[in-house]
Design a protein around this motif. Structure first.
Motif, mmCIF file in Angstrom:
data_model
loop_
_atom_site.group_PDB
_atom_site.id
_atom_site.type_symbol
_atom_site.label_atom_id
_atom_site.label_comp_id
_atom_site.label_asym_id
_atom_site.label_seq_id
_atom_site.Cartn_x
_atom_site.Cartn_y
_atom_site.Cartn_z
ATOM 1 N N TYR A 167 1.387 -11.186 0.790
ATOM 2 C CA TYR A 167 2.460 -10.406 1.413
ATOM 3 C C TYR A 167 1.928 -9.321 2.342
ATOM 4 O O TYR A 167 2.697 -8.580 2.940
ATOM 5 N N THR B 277 -6.347 2.080 -4.137
ATOM 6 C CA THR B 277 -7.381 1.040 -4.124
ATOM 7 C C THR B 277 -6.937 -0.188 -4.917
ATOM 8 O O THR B 277 -6.074 -0.087 -5.788
ATOM 9 N N TYR C 124 9.417 -5.074 -2.338
ATOM 10 C CA TYR C 124 8.661 -5.760 -1.288
ATOM 11 C C TYR C 124 9.285 -5.444 0.075
ATOM 12 O O TYR C 124 10.479 -5.637 0.276
ATOM 13 N N GLY D 173 -6.356 -1.256 4.646
ATOM 14 C CA GLY D 173 -7.500 -1.991 4.163
ATOM 15 C C GLY D 173 -7.877 -1.558 2.727
ATOM 16 O O GLY D 173 -7.087 -0.947 2.054
ATOM 17 N N ASN E 288 0.489 0.726 -9.033
ATOM 18 C CA ASN E 288 1.529 0.225 -8.116
ATOM 19 C C ASN E 288 1.675 -1.280 -8.247
ATOM 20 O O ASN E 288 0.689 -2.008 -8.118
ATOM 21 N N MET F 67 0.423 -3.458 7.822
ATOM 22 C CA MET F 67 0.127 -2.521 6.733
ATOM 23 C C MET F 67 -1.391 -2.298 6.607
ATOM 24 O O MET F 67 -1.837 -1.195 6.301
ATOM 25 N N GLY G 73 -1.125 1.638 3.192
ATOM 26 C CA GLY G 73 0.165 1.645 2.474
ATOM 27 C C GLY G 73 0.607 3.050 2.135
ATOM 28 O O GLY G 73 -0.074 4.011 2.365
HETATM 29 N N1 SAM Z 1 -6.328 -1.962 -0.575
HETATM 30 C C1 SAM Z 1 -5.683 -0.841 -1.174
HETATM 31 C C2 SAM Z 1 -4.779 -1.303 -2.307
HETATM 32 O O1 SAM Z 1 -4.775 -2.460 -2.621
HETATM 33 O O2 SAM Z 1 -4.117 -0.457 -2.878
HETATM 34 C C3 SAM Z 1 -4.944 0.079 -0.222
HETATM 35 C C4 SAM Z 1 -4.167 -0.524 0.904
HETATM 36 S S1 SAM Z 1 -2.752 -1.470 0.447
HETATM 37 C C5 SAM Z 1 -2.133 -1.887 2.036
HETATM 38 C C6 SAM Z 1 -1.660 -0.227 -0.153
HETATM 39 C C7 SAM Z 1 -0.460 -0.681 -0.921
HETATM 40 O O3 SAM Z 1 0.451 -1.310 -0.044
HETATM 41 C C8 SAM Z 1 -0.731 -1.670 -2.019
HETATM 42 O O4 SAM Z 1 -0.192 -1.163 -3.215
HETATM 43 C C9 SAM Z 1 0.023 -2.905 -1.572
HETATM 44 O O5 SAM Z 1 0.496 -3.635 -2.658
HETATM 45 C C10 SAM Z 1 1.127 -2.284 -0.762
HETATM 46 N N2 SAM Z 1 1.782 -3.241 0.146
HETATM 47 C C11 SAM Z 1 1.196 -4.025 1.073
HETATM 48 N N3 SAM Z 1 2.128 -4.776 1.723
HETATM 49 C C12 SAM Z 1 3.329 -4.455 1.186
HETATM 50 C C13 SAM Z 1 4.663 -4.871 1.424
HETATM 51 N N4 SAM Z 1 4.952 -5.806 2.327
HETATM 52 N N5 SAM Z 1 5.655 -4.315 0.687
HETATM 53 C C14 SAM Z 1 5.371 -3.370 -0.252
HETATM 54 N N6 SAM Z 1 4.138 -2.915 -0.506
HETATM 55 C C15 SAM Z 1 3.111 -3.451 0.185
#
Ligand code: SAM
Length: 363
Positions: A56, A129, A223, A101, A192, A358, A363
């Motif tokens: 996603y 993370t 989501y 990232g 999360n 994202m 995020g």
């Molecule tokens: N890599 C790190 C991680 O996994 O937490 C930090 C970056 S990640 C982009 C940050 C958060 O964004 C994660 O909790 C991820 O699940 C969430 N995320 C990414 N795409 C998303 C979406 N389409 N809707 C909701 N949350 C999203």
């Protein structure tokens, strides 16, 4: 407008400053956007790369071998990030979240945290993370001054989790990372979980059970239609109400008041055994009105909304020798003209709008 460092109409700041930086600092501390929202939180993406390919977020078909990640020289150095961090704090930011990232792919991240921890008036530094490198890094992060940690984990079911991260990463390694973080002194740790209907929603109750207790704060996230590559459909969203019903099927919960005005999570507490859960209702009950978040991409662009297509380049001026004051003005102009409230207008816009990914914004 943005390239004109002396344009000031949006902010009502005089063109010529009669009493210098201190006055500018004062004026900007009361900086508000067009919807009267202050700049309080800064999310900094330290890299656009990730070792997961969550379907996603960074689907393999798009973020595969041929994908054009940012070149090393295009990414802000720790010195540059810390300098911008200081300037943002001068403009009112009180909390910085490091993200990506995957932020722990960046080497010696503790060095950046140390620099940020030295900024007066900054009240909180946190990191989001996937926990894949926490066993190795947790102690160094703590020693560097990191205060809080958020771990993303979408399922306790190994098969579901491996399929969602799409690199066959096992749940037990994330759990080991979380344990290492607890041992290093991070507590409570925020967990999360992005909930996708028909993909991992069956696992909501198990997550609530596992992460009960004072050591954790669990957040279920609806989501979202971030970026344009994940093929988002409204039907894939498990609404907060559905998520809460799943939690209640196992455990009695009661609402908690917000920690502070504008808090994005609706919070609840387990009546037995303690521990907090929350739902982030970005789709079903948008919270744009209280959004005080600015985002800095790894290549130094300022984004004013998670759903923005364009950022304002700060790296160029930074590397061209702009003063702190000039950079502060650029940020203040952008923020002063900010009117974004994408989640409130999603219903009419999601199909048409170009949006940054994202993984670039964090995020
Ligand atoms: N890599 C790190 C991680 O996994 O937490 C930090 C970056 S990640 C982009 C940050 C958060 O964004 C994660 O909790 C991820 O699940 C969430 N995320 C990414 N795409 C998303 C979406 N389409 N809707 C909701 N949350 C999203």
């Amino acid at each position: 407008m943005f390239s004109n460092a002396h344009h000031s109409r949006a902010l009502h700041i005089p063109h010529r400053l009669d009493s210098g930086y201190a006055r500018l600092h004062r004026e900007m501390n009361s900086l508000l956007d067009t919807l009267h929202r202050p700049l309080r939180d800064l999310r900094i993406s330290v890299t656009d790369r990730c070792n997961f390919r969550c379907t996603y977020c960074m689907p393999k078909e798009v973020f595969g071998r041929g994908y054009d990640f940012l070149p090393k020289e295009g990414i802000l150095s720790y010195e540059e990030i810390a300098r911008l961090g200081r300037i943002f704090v001068g403009l009112g930011a009180r909390k910085i979240r490091l993200t990506g990232g995957e932020p722990l792919l960046r080497r010696n991240l503790g060095q950046l945290i140390e620099k940020l921890a030295g900024i007066e008036e900054l009240e909180e530094i946190t990191l989001t993370t996937n926990a894949s490198r926490l066993v190795e890094e947790a102690r160094a992060l703590k020693a560097a001054g990191l205060k809080r940690l958020t771990v993303s984990l979408d399922s306790l079911d190994d098969a579901v989790f491996r399929a969602m991260n799409d690199v066959d990463f096992p749940v037990h390694r994330v759990l080991r990372g979380i344990d290492a973080a607890l041992e290093a002194g991070f507590s409570p740790i925020k967990i999360n979980m992005v909930v996708k209907r028909g993909v991992n929603d069956e696992g909501v109750a198990a997550m609530a059970r596992h992460f009960r207790g004072a050591q954790y704060v669990l957040r279920f996230i609806e989501y979202m239609d971030v970026g344009t590559t994940n093929g988002w459909r409204l039907d894939d969203v498990a609404p907060a109400q559905e998520i809460l019903d799943r939690v209640r099927s196992e455990s009695a919960i009661e609402p908690l008041p917000a920690n502070y005005p504008g808090e994005v999570a609706r919070r609840f507490r387990h009546i037995e055994g303690g521990g907090e859960i929350g739902v982030i209702t970005s789709v079903t009950e948008p919270f744009c009105r209280g959004c005080t978040r600015a985002r800095l991409s790894a290549d130094g662009r300022l984004f004013l909304c998670l759903f923005a297509a364009e950022g304002f380049d700060l790296r160029g001026p930074l590397r061209d020798g702009a003063s702190d004051e000039e950079i502060a003005r650029l940020i203040a102009q952008a923020w002063g003209a900010r009117g974004d409230r994408y989640s409130e207008i999603r219903a009419t816009e999601t199909e048409r709008k170009a949006k940054a990914e994202m993984s670039l914004l964090g995020g």
